[in-house]
Design a protein around this motif. Structure first.
Motif, PDB file in Angstrom:
ATOM      1  N   ASN A  17       0.817  -1.213   0.000  1.00  0.00           N
ATOM      2  CA  ASN A  17       0.000   0.000   0.000  1.00  0.00           C
ATOM      3  C   ASN A  17       0.847   1.258   0.000  1.00  0.00           C
ATOM      4  O   ASN A  17       0.392   2.321  -0.397  1.00  0.00           O
ATOM      5  N   PHE A  18       2.087   1.169   0.484  1.00  0.00           N
ATOM      6  CA  PHE A  18       2.954   2.342   0.586  1.00  0.00           C
ATOM      7  C   PHE A  18       3.989   2.409  -0.532  1.00  0.00           C
ATOM      8  O   PHE A  18       4.910   3.206  -0.470  1.00  0.00           O
ATOM      9  N   LEU A  19       3.855   1.581  -1.542  1.00  0.00           N
ATOM     10  CA  LEU A  19       4.811   1.550  -2.644  1.00  0.00           C
ATOM     11  C   LEU A  19       4.059   1.728  -3.955  1.00  0.00           C
ATOM     12  O   LEU A  19       3.253   0.881  -4.337  1.00  0.00           O
ATOM     13  N   LEU A  20       4.296   2.848  -4.632  1.00  0.00           N
ATOM     14  CA  LEU A  20       3.554   3.183  -5.836  1.00  0.00           C
ATOM     15  C   LEU A  20       4.479   3.231  -7.041  1.00  0.00           C
ATOM     16  O   LEU A  20       5.619   3.692  -6.936  1.00  0.00           O
ATOM     17  N   PRO A  21       4.002   2.763  -8.197  1.00  0.00           N
ATOM     18  CA  PRO A  21       4.837   2.811  -9.403  1.00  0.00           C
ATOM     19  C   PRO A  21       5.002   4.235  -9.918  1.00  0.00           C
ATOM     20  O   PRO A  21       4.082   5.054  -9.826  1.00  0.00           O
ATOM     21  N   ILE A  22       6.178   4.519 -10.453  1.00  0.00           N
ATOM     22  CA  ILE A  22       6.447   5.801 -11.113  1.00  0.00           C
ATOM     23  C   ILE A  22       6.571   5.548 -12.606  1.00  0.00           C
ATOM     24  O   ILE A  22       7.221   4.594 -13.031  1.00  0.00           O
ATOM     25  N   ASN A  23       5.950   6.403 -13.395  1.00  0.00           N
ATOM     26  CA  ASN A  23       6.068   6.328 -14.850  1.00  0.00           C
ATOM     27  C   ASN A  23       6.647   7.625 -15.386  1.00  0.00           C
ATOM     28  O   ASN A  23       6.636   8.651 -14.698  1.00  0.00           O
ATOM     29  N   ILE A  24       7.110   7.574 -16.623  1.00  0.00           N
ATOM     30  CA  ILE A  24       7.739   8.749 -17.226  1.00  0.00           C
ATOM     31  C   ILE A  24       6.912   9.249 -18.399  1.00  0.00           C
ATOM     32  O   ILE A  24       6.314   8.468 -19.138  1.00  0.00           O
ATOM     33  N   TYR A  31       8.944  14.334 -17.423  1.00  0.00           N
ATOM     34  CA  TYR A  31       8.658  14.365 -15.997  1.00  0.00           C
ATOM     35  C   TYR A  31       8.176  12.986 -15.554  1.00  0.00           C
ATOM     36  O   TYR A  31       7.775  12.144 -16.366  1.00  0.00           O
ATOM     37  N   TYR A  32       8.204  12.795 -14.247  1.00  0.00           N
ATOM     38  CA  TYR A  32       7.788  11.524 -13.659  1.00  0.00           C
ATOM     39  C   TYR A  32       6.507  11.733 -12.854  1.00  0.00           C
ATOM     40  O   TYR A  32       6.319  12.764 -12.222  1.00  0.00           O
ATOM     41  N   TYR A  33       5.637  10.723 -12.899  1.00  0.00           N
ATOM     42  CA  TYR A  33       4.348  10.880 -12.240  1.00  0.00           C
ATOM     43  C   TYR A  33       3.897   9.570 -11.583  1.00  0.00           C
ATOM     44  O   TYR A  33       4.369   8.479 -11.921  1.00  0.00           O
TER      45      TYR A  33
END
Length: 486
Positions: A17-24, A31-33
């Motif tokens: 629950n505390f680990l979210l994927p980052i995409n570019i 930028y990363y989101y």
């Protein structure tokens, strides 16, 4: 056994629950989101990670002048209940602004862009199917300039202000610790950790920590730099640097940039590193005939050592490059540029290949090399619905180059860690030998002492017996059996 497995599953689910994927998002700049989910409808909203602001906001369904972004606007179903009024205790701490009896905000960005809106109490989820929590967030009503056209829905502020997203999560006990980390790789992905560290991807057991100070006005994370090293050249340049995750590139003052550029040209011949020319958006870039020349050039670019006082950060060339190849040519650029400002801005190129940890309680930035891939699947998480075919094409074109660079990098890194492992093993064996030798010496010494003590006692006993025999003989005991009774 079942209880142990259940507990393990619960712990993994809790951490997940505390680990979210980052995409570019790749474009002229990139930028990363991350993606969060708003409201009862669980509307996905993409947010640019921003370590220089505190606001979390995106357009809602009552927006007056907003652009078309990745997803639908999130819905305010009951405006009377959800909108924060000016007399709400949270309003004063969030902004203190008031418009039409509603708690409002306005945030300015570069190039005269800004966002305006109101605060609303909204239901938020880290994942589509995770537990929800409520928090006042920004419902953007007006966007200007480039913000209207950006693909991401909104901004996620991570600076050190008391009202930043992370700080409010911690105070609300949604996350266990006042800490977050950003881990980025060159495969257009990474992960964002909230409240806990995810260290299974780390390539070292040691996390190097750098103390940071807080900019009183902007609440930036500022760290002190003492010098730079390129090869055998040391560049003394004591200054402050800020970490800005919305900046595509790292920015150096022109004086420092020119020195680094000079050293790069000195260390690299044309054939070894490729011919670098100035580019409008990306500083220095090189165009190459084929993929092989490109890869070899990147690997020949020198590493840049940044001395943070108590820690020397090795900024590897395979981490600071930016790949802008297309179907027609192979092009990569240095991930840093020249600026007229006196301060250094460490952008996302500085983060590549590392898990960068923001420990807000200890006021330290932790850095450790990492694969930044995470060992579990993010496939069940909704990501941005990109309509930009150019972004997808560039990603596909770069995958082969990145894979080969990663292969060379991993081999290079593997050799380094193999040497460290061999040295560590040898050191351990020497330590074990010394410990064994000490134990043996102590054991032998104890045995010798015991032997000497026993021998001494035996001699004293025999001497005492002889004295008794002599005494009793003087008293007339002569028979052997009589004497044996003594």
């Amino acid at each position: 056994m079942r209880a142990i497995l259940l507990l393990l599953f619960l712990n993994i689910s809790h951490f997940n629950n505390f680990l979210l994927p980052i995409n570019i998002k790749r474009d002229k700049l990139f930028y990363y989101y991350i993606t969060l989910f708003f409201g009862e409808e669980k509307t996905p909203q993409t947010f640019i990670l921003d370590t220089t602001s505190s606001i979390i906001s995106s357009p809602c369904n009552i927006c007056e002048s907003c652009g078309i972004h990745s997803n639908e606007y999130f819905n305010i179903s009951n405006q009377e209940e959800e909108v924060l009024k000016c007399n709400n205790s949270n309003c004063k701490s969030l902004s203190g602004n008031c418009e039409n009896q509603q708690c409002s905000y306005k945030f300015d960005y570069y190039e005269n862009a800004y966002i305006k809106g109101i605060y609303v109490n909204e239901e938020i989820r880290f994942k589509e199917n995770s537990d929800s929590f409520n928090m006042p967030i920004g419902c953007t009503l007006n966007e200007t300039n480039y913000i209207i056209t950006q693909e991401s829905d909104g901004i996620l502020g991570l600076n050190n202000d008391v009202n930043s997203f992370i700080n409010r999560l911690y105070k609300s006990k949604v996350i266990p610790n006042n800490i977050f980390s950003i881990c980025l790789n060159h495969n257009n992905s990474g992960y964002f950790s909230l409240g806990e560290l995810f260290n299974s991807d780390h390539l070292s057991n040691k996390i190097n920590y750098i103390p940071f100070t807080i900019d009183e006005e902007e609440k930036y994370y500022k760290i002190k730099i003492d010098s730079f090293e390129i090869g055998d050249r040391k560049i003394d340049f004591q200054t402050q640097a800020i970490i800005d995750t919305t900046a595509s590139l790292t920015s150096f003052p022109s004086y420092l940039f020119n020195l680094i550029e000079k050293e790069l040209n000195t260390k690299c011949s044309k054939d070894a590193c490729g011919k670098l020319v100035k580019n409008k958006n990306f500083g220095l870039c090189g165009i190459f005939k084929n993929e092989t020349n490109l890869i070899n050039s990147i690997m020949n670019w020198p590493d840049i050592i940044i001395n943070f006082g108590n820690y020397k950060f090795n900024w590897r060339s395979e981490n600071y490059y930016v790949d802008l190849s297309s179907e027609n040519y192979k092009r990569v650029c240095l991930g840093f540029e020249s600026t007229d400002e006196d301060i250094i801005t460490l952008g996302t190129t500085f983060l590549h290949g590392n898990d960068v940890i923001f420990d807000r309680k200890k006021k330290e930035i932790g850095i450790v090399e990492s694969k930044c891939q995470a060992d579990f699947n993010f496939a069940d998480l909704t990501t941005v619905n990109s309509n930009n075919s150019e972004s997808i094409n560039i990603t596909n074109l770069n995958s082969n180059i990145e894979a080969k660079i990663n292969e060379i990098r991993d081999k290079k890194r593997g050799n380094e860690y193999s040497e460290i492992k061999i040295k560590s093993k040898l050191k351990s064996e020497i330590n074990y030998f010394i410990i064994g030798l000490i134990i043996s010496i102590i054991t032998i010494s104890i045995i010798i002492c015991i032997y000497k003590l026993c021998n001494k006692r035996q001699k004293r006993k025999m001497k005492k017996k002889k004295v008794y025999i002599k005494i009793y003989k003087s008293k007339g005991y002569k028979d052997k059996d009589e004497l044996s009774l003594l």
